[in-house]
Structure formats: structure tokens, C-alpha cells
Design a protein around this motif. Structure first.
Motif, PDB file in Angstrom:
ATOM      1  N   UNK A   1      45.275  36.633  38.360  1.00  0.00           N
ATOM      2  CA  UNK A   1      45.496  35.454  39.367  1.00  0.00           C
ATOM      3  C   UNK A   1      46.594  34.859  39.457  1.00  0.00           C
ATOM      4  N   UNK A   2      47.602  34.893  38.309  1.00  0.00           N
ATOM      5  CA  UNK A   2      48.903  34.394  38.133  1.00  0.00           C
ATOM      6  C   UNK A   2      49.993  35.159  38.697  1.00  0.00           C
ATOM      7  N   UNK A   3      49.666  36.649  38.770  1.00  0.00           N
ATOM      8  CA  UNK A   3      50.668  37.560  38.860  1.00  0.00           C
ATOM      9  C   UNK A   3      50.960  37.697  40.612  1.00  0.00           C
ATOM     10  N   UNK A   4      52.138  37.857  40.616  1.00  0.00           N
ATOM     11  CA  UNK A   4      52.708  38.307  42.075  1.00  0.00           C
ATOM     12  C   UNK A   4      51.901  39.319  42.740  1.00  0.00           C
ATOM     13  N   UNK A   5      51.500  38.984  43.934  1.00  0.00           N
ATOM     14  CA  UNK A   5      50.702  40.264  44.613  1.00  0.00           C
ATOM     15  C   UNK A   5      51.896  41.371  45.326  1.00  0.00           C
ATOM     16  N   UNK A   6      51.112  42.403  45.283  1.00  0.00           N
ATOM     17  CA  UNK A   6      51.536  43.579  45.713  1.00  0.00           C
ATOM     18  C   UNK A   6      52.778  43.865  44.479  1.00  0.00           C
ATOM     19  N   UNK A   7      52.374  43.872  43.381  1.00  0.00           N
ATOM     20  CA  UNK A   7      53.292  44.226  42.223  1.00  0.00           C
ATOM     21  C   UNK A   7      52.737  45.159  41.456  1.00  0.00           C
ATOM     22  N   UNK A   8      53.747  46.092  40.853  1.00  0.00           N
ATOM     23  CA  UNK A   8      53.001  47.146  40.072  1.00  0.00           C
ATOM     24  C   UNK A   8      52.210  46.792  39.005  1.00  0.00           C
ATOM     25  N   UNK A   9      52.694  45.643  38.153  1.00  0.00           N
ATOM     26  CA  UNK A   9      51.980  45.172  37.185  1.00  0.00           C
ATOM     27  C   UNK A   9      50.778  44.479  37.504  1.00  0.00           C
ATOM     28  N   UNK A  10      50.781  43.925  38.499  1.00  0.00           N
ATOM     29  CA  UNK A  10      49.483  43.405  38.916  1.00  0.00           C
ATOM     30  C   UNK A  10      48.194  44.444  39.225  1.00  0.00           C
ATOM     31  N   UNK A  11      48.880  45.469  39.978  1.00  0.00           N
ATOM     32  CA  UNK A  11      47.875  46.773  40.290  1.00  0.00           C
ATOM     33  C   UNK A  11      47.442  47.134  38.868  1.00  0.00           C
ATOM     34  N   UNK A  12      48.273  47.513  37.779  1.00  0.00           N
ATOM     35  CA  UNK A  12      47.581  47.896  36.527  1.00  0.00           C
ATOM     36  C   UNK A  12      46.727  46.919  35.978  1.00  0.00           C
ATOM     37  N   UNK A  13      46.885  45.451  36.002  1.00  0.00           N
ATOM     38  CA  UNK A  13      45.855  44.736  35.434  1.00  0.00           C
ATOM     39  C   UNK A  13      44.594  44.720  36.471  1.00  0.00           C
ATOM     40  N   UNK A  14      44.626  44.938  37.591  1.00  0.00           N
ATOM     41  CA  UNK A  14      43.479  45.125  38.484  1.00  0.00           C
ATOM     42  C   UNK A  14      42.910  46.497  38.108  1.00  0.00           C
ATOM     43  N   UNK A  15      43.463  47.462  37.582  1.00  0.00           N
ATOM     44  CA  UNK A  15      42.783  48.432  37.455  1.00  0.00           C
ATOM     45  C   UNK A  15      41.980  48.604  36.120  1.00  0.00           C
ATOM     46  N   UNK A  16      42.760  47.873  35.153  1.00  0.00           N
ATOM     47  CA  UNK A  16      42.065  47.560  33.658  1.00  0.00           C
ATOM     48  C   UNK A  16      41.032  46.641  33.835  1.00  0.00           C
ATOM     49  N   UNK A  17      40.918  45.515  34.845  1.00  0.00           N
ATOM     50  CA  UNK A  17      39.607  44.686  34.852  1.00  0.00           C
ATOM     51  C   UNK A  17      38.512  45.705  35.749  1.00  0.00           C
ATOM     52  N   UNK A  18      38.894  46.416  36.399  1.00  0.00           N
ATOM     53  CA  UNK A  18      37.881  47.491  36.979  1.00  0.00           C
ATOM     54  C   UNK A  18      37.300  48.440  35.794  1.00  0.00           C
ATOM     55  N   UNK A  19      38.139  48.738  34.919  1.00  0.00           N
ATOM     56  CA  UNK A  19      37.747  49.618  33.813  1.00  0.00           C
ATOM     57  C   UNK A  19      36.586  48.827  32.947  1.00  0.00           C
ATOM     58  N   UNK A  20      37.180  47.545  32.724  1.00  0.00           N
ATOM     59  CA  UNK A  20      36.278  46.546  31.788  1.00  0.00           C
ATOM     60  C   UNK A  20      34.912  46.653  32.514  1.00  0.00           C
ATOM     61  N   UNK A  21      34.736  46.201  33.678  1.00  0.00           N
ATOM     62  CA  UNK A  21      33.555  45.976  34.536  1.00  0.00           C
ATOM     63  C   UNK A  21      32.805  47.169  34.299  1.00  0.00           C
ATOM     64  N   UNK A  22      33.476  48.533  34.609  1.00  0.00           N
ATOM     65  CA  UNK A  22      32.614  49.349  34.644  1.00  0.00           C
ATOM     66  C   UNK A  22      31.969  49.914  32.925  1.00  0.00           C
ATOM     67  N   UNK A  23      32.685  49.494  32.047  1.00  0.00           N
ATOM     68  CA  UNK A  23      32.220  49.559  30.767  1.00  0.00           C
ATOM     69  C   UNK A  23      30.929  48.912  30.550  1.00  0.00           C
TER      70      UNK A  23
END
Length: 71
Positions: free
Chosen positions: A6-28
């Protein structure tokens, strides 16, 4: 991780990586829950000879003030 996202800047590579990490955690978490339910249901079926399910109208039963008297 979601607060970090939520704190990260939108449309950044780091934000995209964090979003993918969160999705993986939800899947687990979802996989662990379904695995537990599958194991529990198979254990119940193996241990018992008959499994009976009853479909009750719980909300209707809660509305009925005097369940012992029939109309």
C-alpha cells in the motif's frame, strides 16, 4: 506485506514483485486449507461406515419462537 504494498509507488517494478509475493502467500494458505479439509473428510469416511448429512433450515428455526408447537 500488504501494508508494504500500500505504501509503494504504483506501477513500479518493486510493487509488482510485492504483489506477486502476496499472491503466492494467498495461494499457499488456500492450498493448506483445502489440504486439511480433504484429509479430514477422507479420515471421517474411513473411520465411519455411514455418513449422514441433514439439511436444516436454521434461519427458519431461529425465527420460530415456540419450536415445540406445530401450527
Amino acid at each position: 506485506m500488504q501494508r508494504k504494498l500500500a505504501r509503494q509507488q504504483k506501477d513500479s517494478k518493486r510493487r509488482n514483485k510485492t504483489r506477486i509475493r502476496i499472491a503466492k502467500q494467498h495461494n499457499k494458505i488456500a492450498d493448506k486449507r483445502t489440504d486439511f479439509l480433504h484429509k479430514l473428510s477422507t479420515r471421517i469416511v474411513r473411520e465411519n461406515q455411514a455418513v449422514i448429512l441433514e439439511d436444516l433450515n436454521v434461519s427458519g428455526m431461529a425465527k420460530n419462537r415456540s419450536p415445540s408447537q406445530s401450527n
